[in-house]
Write a protein that holds these residues in place. Structure first.
Motif, mmCIF file in Angstrom:
data_model
loop_
_atom_site.group_PDB
_atom_site.id
_atom_site.type_symbol
_atom_site.label_atom_id
_atom_site.label_comp_id
_atom_site.label_asym_id
_atom_site.label_seq_id
_atom_site.Cartn_x
_atom_site.Cartn_y
_atom_site.Cartn_z
ATOM 1 N N HIS B 98 0.618 -12.941 13.545
ATOM 2 C CA HIS B 98 0.403 -13.797 12.376
ATOM 3 C C HIS B 98 -0.712 -13.312 11.469
ATOM 4 C CE1 HIS B 98 3.368 -16.336 14.158
ATOM 5 N NE2 HIS B 98 2.637 -16.555 15.230
ATOM 6 N N VAL B 99 -1.098 -12.049 11.611
ATOM 7 C CA VAL B 99 -2.136 -11.467 10.754
ATOM 8 C C VAL B 99 -1.673 -10.077 10.323
ATOM 9 C CG1 VAL B 99 -4.557 -10.725 10.612
ATOM 10 C CG2 VAL B 99 -3.949 -12.686 12.050
ATOM 11 N N PRO B 100 -1.699 -9.766 9.017
ATOM 12 C CA PRO B 100 -1.262 -8.437 8.575
ATOM 13 C C PRO B 100 -2.214 -7.346 9.086
ATOM 14 C CG PRO B 100 -2.273 -9.643 6.767
ATOM 15 C CD PRO B 100 -2.153 -10.615 7.910
ATOM 16 N N GLU B 101 -1.634 -6.233 9.468
ATOM 17 C CA GLU B 101 -2.430 -5.135 10.021
ATOM 18 C C GLU B 101 -3.282 -4.453 8.955
ATOM 19 O OE1 GLU B 101 0.032 -2.173 11.853
ATOM 20 O OE2 GLU B 101 -1.655 -0.768 12.091
ATOM 21 N N VAL B 102 -4.505 -4.115 9.317
ATOM 22 C CA VAL B 102 -5.397 -3.391 8.406
ATOM 23 C C VAL B 102 -5.196 -1.896 8.608
ATOM 24 C CG1 VAL B 102 -7.806 -2.886 7.840
ATOM 25 C CG2 VAL B 102 -7.119 -5.234 8.395
ATOM 26 N N TYR B 103 -4.866 -1.187 7.548
ATOM 27 C CA TYR B 103 -4.680 0.262 7.644
ATOM 28 C C TYR B 103 -5.961 1.025 7.282
ATOM 29 C CZ TYR B 103 0.278 -1.046 7.175
ATOM 30 O OH TYR B 103 1.527 -1.597 7.333
ATOM 31 N N HIS B 104 -6.747 0.453 6.386
ATOM 32 C CA HIS B 104 -7.835 1.223 5.777
ATOM 33 C C HIS B 104 -8.888 0.273 5.262
ATOM 34 C CE1 HIS B 104 -9.828 4.243 3.272
ATOM 35 N NE2 HIS B 104 -9.660 3.478 2.223
ATOM 36 N N PHE B 105 -10.144 0.606 5.468
ATOM 37 C CA PHE B 105 -11.222 -0.151 4.842
ATOM 38 C C PHE B 105 -12.238 0.815 4.281
ATOM 39 C CE2 PHE B 105 -14.069 -3.211 3.542
ATOM 40 C CZ PHE B 105 -15.322 -3.018 4.090
ATOM 41 N N ASP B 106 -12.570 0.642 3.013
ATOM 42 C CA ASP B 106 -13.547 1.493 2.329
ATOM 43 C C ASP B 106 -14.707 0.599 1.908
ATOM 44 O OD1 ASP B 106 -15.016 2.976 0.451
ATOM 45 O OD2 ASP B 106 -13.256 3.972 -0.359
ATOM 46 N N ARG B 107 -15.804 0.691 2.650
ATOM 47 C CA ARG B 107 -16.916 -0.224 2.395
ATOM 48 C C ARG B 107 -17.543 -0.015 1.012
ATOM 49 N NH1 ARG B 107 -21.185 -2.406 6.886
ATOM 50 N NH2 ARG B 107 -21.901 -4.178 5.624
ATOM 51 N N THR B 108 -17.640 1.241 0.593
ATOM 52 C CA THR B 108 -18.247 1.536 -0.715
ATOM 53 C C THR B 108 -17.412 0.955 -1.840
ATOM 54 O OG1 THR B 108 -18.942 3.627 0.252
ATOM 55 C CG2 THR B 108 -19.165 3.402 -2.134
ATOM 56 N N MET B 109 -16.118 1.087 -1.703
ATOM 57 C CA MET B 109 -15.204 0.631 -2.752
ATOM 58 C C MET B 109 -14.807 -0.840 -2.563
ATOM 59 S SD MET B 109 -14.453 2.787 -5.113
ATOM 60 C CE MET B 109 -12.766 2.564 -5.706
ATOM 61 N N CYS B 110 -15.328 -1.452 -1.480
ATOM 62 C CA CYS B 110 -15.006 -2.858 -1.204
ATOM 63 C C CYS B 110 -13.498 -3.065 -1.245
ATOM 64 C CB CYS B 110 -15.710 -3.776 -2.203
ATOM 65 S SG CYS B 110 -17.487 -3.478 -2.221
ATOM 66 N N LEU B 111 -12.798 -2.215 -0.558
ATOM 67 C CA LEU B 111 -11.348 -2.145 -0.684
ATOM 68 C C LEU B 111 -10.690 -2.130 0.695
ATOM 69 C CD1 LEU B 111 -9.522 0.266 -3.086
ATOM 70 C CD2 LEU B 111 -8.945 0.330 -0.673
ATOM 71 N N ILE B 112 -9.652 -2.946 0.827
ATOM 72 C CA ILE B 112 -8.901 -3.014 2.078
ATOM 73 C C ILE B 112 -7.461 -2.609 1.806
ATOM 74 C CG2 ILE B 112 -8.164 -4.493 3.990
ATOM 75 C CD1 ILE B 112 -10.362 -6.475 3.113
ATOM 76 N N GLY B 113 -6.918 -1.767 2.674
ATOM 77 C CA GLY B 113 -5.494 -1.465 2.619
ATOM 78 C C GLY B 113 -4.832 -2.104 3.825
ATOM 79 N N MET B 114 -3.774 -2.865 3.574
ATOM 80 C CA MET B 114 -3.159 -3.576 4.704
ATOM 81 C C MET B 114 -1.660 -3.670 4.529
ATOM 82 S SD MET B 114 -4.302 -7.486 3.820
ATOM 83 C CE MET B 114 -5.652 -7.224 2.705
ATOM 84 N N ARG B 115 -1.036 -4.196 5.569
ATOM 85 C CA ARG B 115 0.415 -4.327 5.551
ATOM 86 C C ARG B 115 0.843 -5.236 4.416
ATOM 87 N NH1 ARG B 115 4.238 -7.695 7.892
ATOM 88 N NH2 ARG B 115 2.753 -8.830 9.201
ATOM 89 N N TYR B 116 1.886 -4.799 3.712
ATOM 90 C CA TYR B 116 2.468 -5.603 2.649
ATOM 91 C C TYR B 116 3.340 -6.649 3.305
ATOM 92 C CZ TYR B 116 5.613 -6.678 -1.305
ATOM 93 O OH TYR B 116 6.359 -7.283 -2.281
ATOM 94 N N ILE B 117 3.027 -7.910 3.038
ATOM 95 C CA ILE B 117 3.851 -9.005 3.547
ATOM 96 C C ILE B 117 4.965 -9.195 2.531
ATOM 97 C CG2 ILE B 117 3.859 -11.404 4.279
ATOM 98 C CD1 ILE B 117 0.830 -11.077 4.846
ATOM 99 N N GLU B 118 6.115 -8.621 2.870
ATOM 100 C CA GLU B 118 7.188 -8.416 1.879
ATOM 101 C C GLU B 118 7.989 -9.686 1.601
ATOM 102 O OE1 GLU B 118 7.127 -7.713 4.959
ATOM 103 O OE2 GLU B 118 9.007 -8.431 5.772
ATOM 104 N N PRO B 119 8.654 -9.756 0.439
ATOM 105 C CA PRO B 119 9.599 -10.843 0.201
ATOM 106 C C PRO B 119 10.622 -10.870 1.344
ATOM 107 C CG PRO B 119 9.295 -9.521 -1.779
ATOM 108 C CD PRO B 119 8.570 -8.827 -0.672
ATOM 109 N N PRO B 120 11.174 -12.049 1.704
ATOM 110 C CA PRO B 120 11.017 -13.310 0.978
ATOM 111 C C PRO B 120 9.759 -14.113 1.321
ATOM 112 C CG PRO B 120 12.562 -13.604 2.772
ATOM 113 C CD PRO B 120 12.119 -12.168 2.831
ATOM 114 N N HIS B 121 8.721 -13.517 1.932
ATOM 115 C CA HIS B 121 7.476 -14.277 2.150
ATOM 116 C C HIS B 121 6.962 -14.816 0.813
ATOM 117 C CE1 HIS B 121 7.182 -12.024 6.012
ATOM 118 N NE2 HIS B 121 6.516 -13.082 6.401
ATOM 119 N N ILE B 122 6.603 -16.085 0.827
ATOM 120 C CA ILE B 122 5.904 -16.650 -0.326
ATOM 121 C C ILE B 122 4.676 -17.386 0.190
ATOM 122 C CG2 ILE B 122 7.994 -16.921 -1.735
ATOM 123 C CD1 ILE B 122 7.838 -19.951 -1.137
#
Lengths: 419, 419
Positions: B98-122
């Motif tokens: 029930h939690v999308p997987e984290v692929y990447h975290f860039d602390r300097t860029m304050c940026l997270i890359g994670m699994r896309y919770i695809e349609p039909p998720h709303i």
């Protein structure tokens, strides 16, 4: 020498250390040929050296990596010296009249140099055993508790500062674990370290281990202790952590300092006064039945709480429009509401105090570390009698604390139980 | 570019960033020429890019140094990305379904890359507005809450691990301060950011600002929020932080993650379901009076709490002799006592849940950030009517929560109030 630079000092090596440390040698007058050094540590945890030179004196306290009164079989981090020094400085800044000044802190050596609290100061516990009255004790100790607890809480601090300090003192976890073990756990189960006046209290000790309601209440107190970051508490404010003369009161040994519940400090102090009360019959002799002194102790308990309550509220009112974020003035903006919030806050604090005080009493009777108040009663039957009364009272207090509305109710209860 | 290496990305610069980041480009299939990028952030705080490549997809979330829905006039540390990533990883480890997987975290860029919770998720909130039933919602969300809250508490952890984690998340103080302001403070005073459906709710909003008992209760909840480090909470578990399909439930946006009271998460979720309930009359039309759906929402509230309660207890029993230090098995060593402690713990958690849920409801009606459940009701009089009922219920719940023993009592109360 350990690779990280730590080494245990003794009377001889301490002289060299002092000579090499200006912040210490300057206190002694720079004439270090005739230093008198005496190791006096009578607590459970550290070595304490009194250093007297021709022109001054200092106390040197060094933490060793184990609990002194047990030995190397019970290790305890030497980092506790850092938290003791930090708490001494913080509390000393808030209440300089009742905290010895820190001259020097050496993190590598886990060593603190501080003001020597000179004779005739003695440990309060010893004074209580001897039957000495301290007319300013309630005034002084309530001042210490009110100032240290108020100023390190969200009644005075912003959450930004508060959280930063909470995070720092999370590092004192080993000392907290120690308390969690000896206060909230060991007395309630069979533990190799537990002891009690046997065989007299055998069934009393077993009753503590099998009292479900008591354990339920203890769980709640333990949870508050482990989770609630209310203020920077001393963490071990018993009567052995206070040194007194007729008109001076000094609080020492805050190595358990961390962000925890305020009631833990107030409870520790009042609980130990109650222990001192119950021990008095064991110190009575033909010359002194201790009746008058017992009344003085009860009066001191009442005055300590009432003065603490009063001073705490005074500080709260003084800083009502200040930096504290717990009760923003734009919200808590009318007298009726301000009174309500104060009453609720102090009522909860009172009940926490009674709960923690009771838990501290119980652990001193059936746990690992006892108190000289009882231990000095050489007649075992007499000692057990005093301890049993104290234990019965403490158990009742822990379970029924929410029924008490005023400190005088507690006193009535003590008098009612005390034969 | 800021000297510390941070720069806000847009659809164009993001492509270059992804190309330079293997943990992201590998998810897209390494063929990056035909990337579709769309910025979809509809929350209050961040930019969210959906990146779809020929062989895969990712979501990139970047924190900017201000609150997006207000603008640069309300700064907010972009360090929140670190705490969001940490909480995502911790909660993802505990509840991967029930939690999308984290692929990447860039602390300097304050940026997270994670699994896309695809349609039909709303977003669940949109589904509740649309009147869509989610038969697995209670099962899934209760699983998420039970696992994340139990495993990060002292029921499972040692105090050593717990304190270390508490100290780390003390760093997320700015997000906590935002919550302190918008949930526990602003609604209870005149604030430039407050708004409500005016003029209909003018006197209701004033009533909130002048209700002494309400403010007294809010102070108790705020204190718990600021001081009680019970578990690693999501921190903002409303229905906009959940994405759903008929049989999938994903919890997103844990940037408010910190060690706080468990009831804050459970209360946020249930409180938002209650808001969704009260908003239904505003979505009713000739084709659908929403009666059946309202019953479904109430049923979901009951099932969510009951399943959470059940699963939490199952975990507790499963790990009774494990590493948790709150209830040592040698002390809590008989079935009668174990039942007592569980009942007390869950009763307290239930009351915390109701209190925090009520506070979250109140703030969404008279505070700065409202909910689409009501905002989507275009008829202002109708909207105000729904909001007023929700507000009345929430005020009563906040003040009377200790009288409720079971979740069904709460439902009865809702039904009783709801015209």
């Amino acid at each position: 020498m350990a690779s990280d630079g730590f080494r245990t000092l003794d009377e001889k090596s301490l002289v060299e250390y002092i000579k090499a440390t200006p912040s210490l040698s300057s206190k002694l007058g720079n004439n270090l040929e005739d230093l008198q050094i005496k190791e006096v540590g009578d607590g459970n945890l550290n070595f304490v050296f009194i250093v007297i030179g021709p022109s001054g004196s200092v106390v040197i306290k060094q933490a060793l990596p184990y609990i002194r009164c047990i030995g190397e079989s019970w290790p305890m981090t030497t980092e506790r010296a850092y938290f003791e020094a930090s708490t001494l400085k913080e509390h000393g800044h808030l209440c300089p009249d009742h905290v010895p000044e820190v001259y020097h802190f050496d993190r590598t050596m886990c060593l603190i140099g501080m003001r020597y609290i000179e004779p005739p100061h003695i440990i309060l516990r010893k004074g209580l055993i001897a039957g000495i009255e301290y007319p300013l004790l309630a005034e002084h100790i309530s001042e210490y508790m009110a100032r240290t607890l108020f100023y390190t809480s969200l009644l005075y601090r912003s959450t930004t500062k508060h959280k930063r300090a909470v995070a720092e003192y999370c590092g004192n976890v080993e000392l907290c674990r120690h308390t969690a073990q000896v206060v909230f756990s060991d007395p309630y189960k069979v533990s190799q370290y537990n002891q009690w006046t046997s065989p007299y209290l055998d069934s009393d000790a077993e009753a503590v281990r099998t009292d479900n309601i008591l354990k339920l209440e203890v769980a709640e107190l333990k949870s508050i202790f482990c989770e609630r970051a209310q203020a920077l508490v001393h963490g071990d404010l018993h009567t052995g952590s206070v040194m007194v003369t007729h008109d001076s009161t000094q609080v020492i040994d805050p190595e358990f300092g961390f962000y925890g519940p305020m009631g833990f400090d107030v409870g520790a102090f009042l609980g130990n006064l109650i222990l001192a009360y119950f021990a008095q019959d064991g110190h009575a002799d033909e010359g002194n039945d201790r009746k008058v002194y017992k009344e003085w102790i009860l009066k001191t308990i009442v005055e300590t709480w009432n003065l603490f309550h009063k001073k705490f509220i005074v500080l709260w009112d003084e800083h009502r429009d200040g930096s504290g974020e717990a009760y923003l003035p734009d919200i808590y903006n009318n007298p009726e509401l301000q009174l309500l919030v104060k009453q609720k806050y102090m009522k909860d604090l009172f009940h926490d105090t009674l709960g923690f005080g009771a838990a501290k009493m119980i652990r001193r009777i059936v746990g690992v570390a006892h108190v000289e108040d009882f231990e000095s009663i050489t007649d075992a039957a007499k000692r057990a009698d005093c301890e049993r009364q104290a234990l019965s009272f403490a158990k009742m207090l822990l379970k029924e604390r929410r029924k008490f509305e005023a400190i005088t109710d507690v006193i009535s209860s003590i008098q009612h139980l005390h034969s």
